[in-house]
Design a protein around this motif. Structure first.
Motif, PDB file in Angstrom:
ATOM      1  N   LYS A  36      -9.272   7.867  55.254  1.00 45.33           N
ATOM      2  CA  LYS A  36      -9.276   8.754  54.073  1.00 45.33           C
ATOM      3  C   LYS A  36      -8.197   8.338  53.086  1.00 45.33           C
ATOM      4  O   LYS A  36      -8.435   8.290  51.871  1.00 45.33           O
ATOM      5  CB  LYS A  36      -9.073  10.207  54.504  1.00 45.33           C
ATOM      6  N   LEU A  50      -8.758   7.050  49.202  1.00 45.19           N
ATOM      7  CA  LEU A  50      -8.055   7.628  48.056  1.00 45.19           C
ATOM      8  C   LEU A  50      -7.265   6.556  47.313  1.00 45.19           C
ATOM      9  O   LEU A  50      -7.269   6.500  46.080  1.00 45.19           O
ATOM     10  CB  LEU A  50      -7.121   8.761  48.509  1.00 45.19           C
ATOM     11  N   TYR A  91      -3.641  12.934  44.949  1.00 47.07           N
ATOM     12  CA  TYR A  91      -3.716  13.661  46.221  1.00 47.07           C
ATOM     13  C   TYR A  91      -2.333  14.161  46.634  1.00 47.07           C
ATOM     14  O   TYR A  91      -2.167  15.325  47.005  1.00 47.07           O
ATOM     15  CB  TYR A  91      -4.319  12.754  47.296  1.00 47.07           C
ATOM     16  N   TYR A 102      -9.707  13.450  40.724  1.00 46.18           N
ATOM     17  CA  TYR A 102      -9.433  13.887  42.096  1.00 46.18           C
ATOM     18  C   TYR A 102      -9.973  15.299  42.313  1.00 46.18           C
ATOM     19  O   TYR A 102     -10.604  15.585  43.332  1.00 46.18           O
ATOM     20  CB  TYR A 102      -7.926  13.837  42.374  1.00 46.18           C
ATOM     21  N   TYR A 158     -12.997  15.604  44.881  1.00 48.97           N
ATOM     22  CA  TYR A 158     -12.529  16.060  46.179  1.00 48.97           C
ATOM     23  C   TYR A 158     -12.354  17.569  46.286  1.00 48.97           C
ATOM     24  O   TYR A 158     -12.932  18.190  47.168  1.00 48.97           O
ATOM     25  CB  TYR A 158     -11.226  15.337  46.558  1.00 48.97           C
TER      26      TYR A 158
END
Length: 193
Positions: A137, A141, A150, A178, A182
């Protein structure tokens, strides 16, 4: 929202949140939008199994969760050791060099990003490794240019939060991307793993 312009409302709530992510009213607006639209929101769940503390002399104590090493070399979990090492180097040397106008050390966005990238780099050095989910992950990113976004929005502490205004000024679109990719998708679509 009252006019039924759900997507426009979402965009405004996102804009408010990325502008002031540590403001409870900005957060409440986004939550309210999610409730009305029955949308699950959230950041990607990424457990960082390394805890770094510093004693009064500034020496680092790195605690690595033993469960993080269970996958060992097969999934890159061994790379978490570099997180603590990188953070320690920042505390002892790099912070003063990178932030000469600041009198005292603080945990910074640059430090956290470099520490996480050190984990990604070490874990991916062996191309045969099938990355553990947390590292995969983080790599995704990072590959998408969203690692700092993030960190600022999902993992801030008091030191990191100080870097938000400068990052926002130069990277508003990354913060917005983002949020769209997300946060308003419930943490992102990780089915590719």
């Amino acid at each position: 929202m009252k006019q039924g312009k759900i997507e426009a409302a979402r965009d405004r709530y996102i804009e408010a949140f990325i502008t002031e992510p540590y403001n409870r009213f900005a957060r409440a607006g986004l939550i309210q939008w999610a409730q009305v639209t029955k949308t699950t929101i959230g950041h990607p769940t990424i457990e960082i199994p390394t805890d770094v503390t510093f004693d009064e002399k500034g020496d680092a104590k790195v605690n690595l969760d033993a469960s993080a090493l269970l996958g060992g070399k097969n999934d890159g979990s061994f790379a978490w050791i570099s997180y603590g090492t990188t953070r320690s180097t920042w505390r002892k040397e790099l912070f003063a060099k990178k932030y000469p106008s600041e009198a005292a050390y603080r945990h910074s966005l640059a430090e956290e990003a470099e520490a996480l990238r050190s984990v990604i780099g070490l874990a991916t050095a062996d191309q045969k490794v099938k990355l553990s989910t947390p590292i995969a992950k983080l790599k995704r990113l990072n590959d998408e240019g969203l690692l700092e976004a993030y960190i600022l929005l999902a993992r801030p502490d008091q030191g990191i939060a100080q870097d938000h205004p400068a990052y926002l000024k130069e990277n508003r679109e990354k913060l917005r991307r983002y949020m769209v990719q997300y946060v308003v998708t419930g943490g992102g679509n990780w089915e590719k793993f």
